[in-house]
Each structure stands twice: as C-alpha cells, then as structure tokens.
Design a protein around this motif. Structure first.
Motif, PDB file in Angstrom:
ATOM      1  N   ILE A 100       7.817  -1.027  -8.347  1.00  0.00           N
ATOM      2  CA  ILE A 100       8.669  -0.165  -9.172  1.00  0.00           C
ATOM      3  C   ILE A 100       7.868   0.369 -10.367  1.00  0.00           C
ATOM      4  O   ILE A 100       7.935   1.554 -10.712  1.00  0.00           O
ATOM      5  N   THR A 101       7.074  -0.521 -10.991  1.00  0.00           N
ATOM      6  CA  THR A 101       6.227  -0.108 -12.108  1.00  0.00           C
ATOM      7  C   THR A 101       5.201   0.928 -11.658  1.00  0.00           C
ATOM      8  O   THR A 101       4.969   1.939 -12.335  1.00  0.00           O
ATOM      9  N   PHE A 102       4.582   0.685 -10.513  1.00  0.00           N
ATOM     10  CA  PHE A 102       3.573   1.598  -9.976  1.00  0.00           C
ATOM     11  C   PHE A 102       4.127   3.009  -9.825  1.00  0.00           C
ATOM     12  O   PHE A 102       3.489   3.987 -10.246  1.00  0.00           O
ATOM     13  N   GLY A 151      -1.304  -5.209 -16.584  1.00  0.00           N
ATOM     14  CA  GLY A 151      -1.461  -6.480 -15.887  1.00  0.00           C
ATOM     15  C   GLY A 151      -1.371  -6.379 -14.381  1.00  0.00           C
ATOM     16  O   GLY A 151      -1.267  -7.399 -13.689  1.00  0.00           O
ATOM     17  N   ILE A 152      -1.401  -5.150 -13.841  1.00  0.00           N
ATOM     18  CA  ILE A 152      -1.389  -4.947 -12.392  1.00  0.00           C
ATOM     19  C   ILE A 152      -2.794  -4.534 -11.980  1.00  0.00           C
ATOM     20  O   ILE A 152      -3.298  -3.510 -12.436  1.00  0.00           O
ATOM     21  N   ARG A 153      -3.441  -5.317 -11.116  1.00  0.00           N
ATOM     22  CA  ARG A 153      -4.855  -5.100 -10.839  1.00  0.00           C
ATOM     23  C   ARG A 153      -5.058  -4.164  -9.653  1.00  0.00           C
ATOM     24  O   ARG A 153      -4.818  -4.543  -8.504  1.00  0.00           O
ATOM     25  N   PRO A 154      -5.511  -2.922  -9.900  1.00  0.00           N
ATOM     26  CA  PRO A 154      -5.813  -2.018  -8.784  1.00  0.00           C
ATOM     27  C   PRO A 154      -7.018  -2.552  -8.006  1.00  0.00           C
ATOM     28  O   PRO A 154      -7.928  -3.157  -8.580  1.00  0.00           O
ATOM     29  N   GLU A 155      -6.999  -2.340  -6.694  1.00  0.00           N
ATOM     30  CA  GLU A 155      -8.131  -2.775  -5.868  1.00  0.00           C
ATOM     31  C   GLU A 155      -8.883  -1.586  -5.269  1.00  0.00           C
ATOM     32  O   GLU A 155     -10.110  -1.543  -5.322  1.00  0.00           O
ATOM     33  N   THR A 156      -8.181  -0.649  -4.675  1.00  0.00           N
ATOM     34  CA  THR A 156      -8.830   0.542  -4.120  1.00  0.00           C
ATOM     35  C   THR A 156      -7.973   1.766  -4.407  1.00  0.00           C
ATOM     36  O   THR A 156      -6.756   1.670  -4.570  1.00  0.00           O
ATOM     37  N   SER A 157      -8.627   2.930  -4.456  1.00  0.00           N
ATOM     38  CA  SER A 157      -7.902   4.190  -4.599  1.00  0.00           C
ATOM     39  C   SER A 157      -8.699   5.263  -3.869  1.00  0.00           C
ATOM     40  O   SER A 157      -9.931   5.233  -3.851  1.00  0.00           O
ATOM     41  N   HIS A 158      -7.987   6.209  -3.263  1.00  0.00           N
ATOM     42  CA  HIS A 158      -8.682   7.235  -2.495  1.00  0.00           C
ATOM     43  C   HIS A 158      -7.735   8.377  -2.145  1.00  0.00           C
ATOM     44  O   HIS A 158      -6.503   8.262  -2.276  1.00  0.00           O
ATOM     45  N   HIS A 159      -8.325   9.477  -1.681  1.00  0.00           N
ATOM     46  CA  HIS A 159      -7.544  10.587  -1.150  1.00  0.00           C
ATOM     47  C   HIS A 159      -7.104  10.220   0.258  1.00  0.00           C
ATOM     48  O   HIS A 159      -7.858   9.655   1.036  1.00  0.00           O
ATOM     49  N   GLU A 160      -5.854  10.528   0.590  1.00  0.00           N
ATOM     50  CA  GLU A 160      -5.329  10.254   1.930  1.00  0.00           C
ATOM     51  C   GLU A 160      -5.464  11.495   2.811  1.00  0.00           C
ATOM     52  O   GLU A 160      -6.060  12.492   2.433  1.00  0.00           O
ATOM     53  N   GLN A 161      -4.844  11.437   4.009  1.00  0.00           N
ATOM     54  CA  GLN A 161      -5.052  12.487   5.012  1.00  0.00           C
ATOM     55  C   GLN A 161      -4.444  13.833   4.627  1.00  0.00           C
ATOM     56  O   GLN A 161      -5.011  14.883   4.908  1.00  0.00           O
ATOM     57  N   GLY A 162      -3.268  13.811   4.002  1.00  0.00           N
ATOM     58  CA  GLY A 162      -2.576  15.055   3.713  1.00  0.00           C
ATOM     59  C   GLY A 162      -3.150  15.782   2.515  1.00  0.00           C
ATOM     60  O   GLY A 162      -3.798  15.184   1.641  1.00  0.00           O
ATOM     61  N   GLU A 208       0.871  -1.181   0.000  1.00  0.00           N
ATOM     62  CA  GLU A 208       0.000   0.000   0.000  1.00  0.00           C
ATOM     63  C   GLU A 208       0.905   1.226   0.000  1.00  0.00           C
ATOM     64  O   GLU A 208       1.539   1.531   1.003  1.00  0.00           O
ATOM     65  N   CYS A 209       0.968   1.905  -1.126  1.00  0.00           N
ATOM     66  CA  CYS A 209       1.943   2.984  -1.310  1.00  0.00           C
ATOM     67  C   CYS A 209       1.249   4.336  -1.413  1.00  0.00           C
ATOM     68  O   CYS A 209       0.425   4.559  -2.301  1.00  0.00           O
ATOM     69  N   GLU A 210       1.595   5.245  -0.496  1.00  0.00           N
ATOM     70  CA  GLU A 210       1.037   6.587  -0.498  1.00  0.00           C
ATOM     71  C   GLU A 210       1.956   7.547  -1.248  1.00  0.00           C
ATOM     72  O   GLU A 210       3.170   7.337  -1.313  1.00  0.00           O
ATOM     73  N   LEU A 269      -6.337   2.757 -14.615  1.00  0.00           N
ATOM     74  CA  LEU A 269      -6.553   2.171 -15.947  1.00  0.00           C
ATOM     75  C   LEU A 269      -5.238   1.790 -16.598  1.00  0.00           C
ATOM     76  O   LEU A 269      -5.134   0.750 -17.270  1.00  0.00           O
ATOM     77  N   CYS A 270      -4.226   2.618 -16.393  1.00  0.00           N
ATOM     78  CA  CYS A 270      -2.907   2.325 -16.947  1.00  0.00           C
ATOM     79  C   CYS A 270      -2.311   1.070 -16.306  1.00  0.00           C
ATOM     80  O   CYS A 270      -1.768   0.194 -16.985  1.00  0.00           O
ATOM     81  N   LEU A 271      -2.418   0.969 -14.981  1.00  0.00           N
ATOM     82  CA  LEU A 271      -1.919  -0.222 -14.281  1.00  0.00           C
ATOM     83  C   LEU A 271      -2.624  -1.479 -14.783  1.00  0.00           C
ATOM     84  O   LEU A 271      -1.992  -2.525 -14.995  1.00  0.00           O
ATOM     85  N   GLU A 272      -3.935  -1.369 -14.974  1.00  0.00           N
ATOM     86  CA  GLU A 272      -4.710  -2.517 -15.433  1.00  0.00           C
ATOM     87  C   GLU A 272      -4.240  -2.980 -16.807  1.00  0.00           C
ATOM     88  O   GLU A 272      -4.129  -4.187 -17.067  1.00  0.00           O
ATOM     89  N   GLU A 273      -3.946  -2.029 -17.684  1.00  0.00           N
ATOM     90  CA  GLU A 273      -3.421  -2.379 -19.002  1.00  0.00           C
ATOM     91  C   GLU A 273      -2.090  -3.112 -18.912  1.00  0.00           C
ATOM     92  O   GLU A 273      -1.742  -3.897 -19.788  1.00  0.00           O
TER      93      GLU A 273
END
Length: 439
Positions: free
Chosen positions: A210-212, A178-189, A130-132, A172-176
């Motif tokens: 590294i790709t992400f 072959g990396i499957r995103p699961e969740t995305s959101h705004h963080e605290q900062g 999980e990378c912020e 969408l780019c990650l999905e293309e």
C-alpha cells in the motif's frame, strides 16, 4: 522500528512532526486517511479518532456510521516527499466499532487473524510482492493521459528508458521509509516499470505494498507524470501483474523446497492447496473487469498449473537458494486489496496442508503455444469477473476466511460495477472513466 506508544510520542515531539495521517483501506484496497495534529495522537491511541463509515464505499449504512481509527504504533513512517520542516508522518490503523470491538470490514485485521491461525500450526508465511505499473504523460492541466512516458521495452536503458530517474527517486524514498528496494527496471510495455522490494511477513508486506503504490503515485506526480496500477491500461500491450512470492518458515528456517522426499511434503501441500482453490479466490485477486483482459497474454497465466522457472505457468518455482526458495503466484494484479489477497492465498495453502493434498505433476511447456491435447486437460482461471464472483460465492474456503458481511458487500459492489460495465457501449472509455485514475 518504534514499538510502543511512549516511544512514538517521544519521536513526534523530537522530530518536528506537525501532521499525522491515520490511514486504512476500504474493502477494495483503496487507501484512505484522516489527518490529525500531534496533540490529538494520545487520544487516538487511547480512544480512536472517529470517521463517517457511511461515506466509505462498502462500509456501514447511515444508521451505523460511526467508526474509530486506532493507530498501530509499529507502522510509523515519515513521508519523505512532504516538507522536512513541519514533518508529516503516517500510521496504519485498526478500525474499531464504538464499543471497541473490531469492525467487520477491517481487512488488515482479517489478514492478522489468518496469520495467527497459521502460526498456531507452527508456520510463518514470508511474502514478497513484484508490482508492475505504467507511467503516463499528463496534459497542460495536469490531468492523466493515456500517452506512455516512453517507448522503451524490457530492461532497456536511457534514452529509450525515460523512467530511470523516476525509479531512482522512488527507490530512495522507499529506503527512507524503511522499505528496502532490491531491483528496478523497465518492463515490456511502453512506459511500464517494475520495482521489487524485500520480502517480509504477510501483514508488513501488505502494508508495504500500500505504501509502495502511494510513493509511486506521489513521486510520479512530482515529476509531472501519472502512475497507473490498472491491470491492462493499454489494449494490445503488456498488462501489469502483482506477482506474489511466498516462502514458508518453521523454527526460523525456510522450509520451502519441492521434490526432496519427506522434507518437501508441507510446501508441496501448500502449493497444491493454492492450485486447487485458486479459481474460488480469483475474484479477490483480479477484482475488476479489466483484470480479465490481462490474463492469458504477455506472460500472464490462463491455466491452473505449475512448473520450475516457467513464466507461462500460474505457479512458478524460481531458481533460488536457501532463504529465497519460494513459489511465485503470477495471476494477481495490482487492483487487488492485498490484505484480502494474502489472507486468501495463505488460507488456500493452509487448506492444502490440513488435507495433505498431493501436488499434481508439473507442466513444463510453453502454455501460450502448447497443443490443445495439453491445455485441454488443464483447469482454467475464470474467463471474466462474473464467473469469478459466482465461484467465490459458492466457496467454503472463502467463507472460512472472510466473514459473511465482507463477502456480501464485496459481491454487491462488484455486481454493481459489472452491470455498469455491461451497459457501457464503449468498454475502454468506461474503463478510463471508472478505473484508470483510481486503481
């Protein structure tokens, strides 16, 4: 997934590929690459493509400057943000010496070696990261500023959250690729975001991370923004963590469960090993001076402890069922080299299993507000990079996983950075000049 050289060569011919990037990481986890034309790819697979190792920080000196990149055919990815006519693809590579042996500084190979040792004991680690990151505005010349893209907060929506379209494009780019995103959101900062993608085996997960980071930077730049993965880019605001989720597989089944009599002994010992050895490997998980400005604030841990569901702890056991049962290590940050980080964490867990370590009692309190009578009894993470490096140099565990030259060069590079940091009168200015743009 394409798995053989012949399959890859056929794909290159059939899909209008004109440029091929051969990628690798330096000791600090920063991605590098060489581009070759399609006709050169068979030579790359058979003999490797040479590059100047002396020009890569921490690699060989000028007397032994020739190294070779040999692409891993299973890592082929089309880069979706590049032109669709005359496509660009990327491989991750092994780094070889001229005689064909593995280069001592190939951190991807170090992780592979640890994974192989663990698999010989009958276990596989599955890892999810999980990378912020922060999105910042750029100036009229396209140079990064420290002005956040928005002033949104945790899970906010538009118009407070201005990053939703950027995150959508990244997903969408990650999905293309072959990396499957699961969740995305705004963080605290302000301007801070998080995108989580599906877990995988350790090597593939490190590759995906590294790709992400490359995808995030590229899509941000395409939108006139700058993406920073620095641990603490804004003083007084939430830091960016790299929470590492680990489950254990045996015979194709996730065996990660705690507190269930004999069935839980192996994962409990794994967690105990991570807890016991975490201070010795922190220099590699939190590798820049700015890393230590994050720890202990805004849900980043300070003490060595664990609990269920508690985000003030170093190790959290999330509420999850079956395949998603896991431990979450909350101290690492995105400045780390993921190949070294994953290798050392798995190695620490393996140490716990081999030595039948007992898991200490959980501490289910808010450690940010807990009384000294509780926190005073708990081990602490290193206060700064200097302390972390001293612990790493003395560590038998680190020496059992990393070769002497990696340890020596890493400590040498980081000691030099520390001296420059200590000399700087303006610490934040030094951070902006030396880390903000490259982490």
């Amino acid at each position: 997934m394409l798995t053989t050289v012949d399959e890859v060569l056929d794909f290159i011919k059939d899909n209008d590929v004109k440029f091929i990037r051969l990628s690798f990481c330096d000791l600090l986890g920063r991605q590098k690459n060489i581009s070759v034309m399609p006709d050169e790819l068979p030579r790359a697979f058979e003999h490797g493509i040479p590059f100047d190792a002396h020009a890569i920080s921490g690699f060989n000196d000028i007397t032994k400057s020739d190294l070779l990149l040999v692409p891993d055919p299973t890592t082929l990815s089309v880069l979706p943000w590049r032109p669709q006519q005359g496509r660009v693809v990327r491989f991750y590579c092994s780094i070889k010496n001229p005689d064909g042996s593995v280069f001592w500084g190939d951190t991807r190979e170090i992780l592979k070696s640890v994974v192989n040792k663990f698999s010989q004991k009958g276990y596989t680690c599955m890892i999810g990261a999980e990378c912020e990151f922060y999105l910042f505005k750029t100036d009229e010349n396209g140079e990064p500023t420290t002005k956040p893209f928005d002033n949104g907060g945790y899970l906010d929506v538009s118009p407070l959250d201005k990053g939703e379209n950027v995150r959508r494009e990244i997903c969408l780019c990650l999905e293309e690729m072959g990396i499957r995103p699961e969740t995305s959101h705004h963080e605290q900062g302000p301007g801070q975001n998080e995108i989580d993608f599906k877990f995988s085996d350790a090597v593939n997960s490190a590759d995906n991370l590294i790709t992400f980071k490359q995808v995030v930077r590229s899509i941000a730049a395409r939108n006139g923004l700058f993406a920073s993965f620095a641990p603490k880019p804004l003083p007084g605001k939430s830091g960016s963590g790299l929470h590492i989720n680990i489950s254990l597989m045996k015979n194709g089944q996730n065996i990660f469960r705690l507190g269930e009599k004999e069935d839980s002994k192996i994962p409990e010992s794994f967690v105990a090993g991570v807890l016991q050895k975490i201070t010795e490997i922190t220099a590699f998980l939190n590798p820049i001076p700015n890393s230590y400005e994050r720890l202990g604030y805004f849900e980043a841990p300070k003490y060595v402890s664990w609990s269920y569901g508690n985000r003030s702890q170093l190790v959290r056991i999330p509420a999850a069922q079956k395949d998603r049962r896991r431990m979450e290590l909350r101290s690492p940050d995105p400045a780390t080299n993921p190949y070294l980080a994953f290798a050392l964490i798995i190695g620490a867990g393996m140490y716990g299993i081999e030595n039948n370590l007992e898991l200490p009692e959980s501490i289910n309190v808010d450690l940010y507000s807990a009384d000294e009578s509780i926190t005073g009894k708990l081990p602490r993470l290193p206060e700064n990079l200097e302390e972390a490096l001293r612990l790493a140099e003395k560590s038998d565990l680190v020496r059992s996983i990393l070769n002497e030259r990696v340890i020596e060069r890493f400590v040498e590079l980081k000691t030099k950075e520390l001296k420059e940091y200590d000399r700087a009168e303006d610490k934040y200015g030094h951070f902006i000049e030396n880390y903000f743009r490259v982490i």
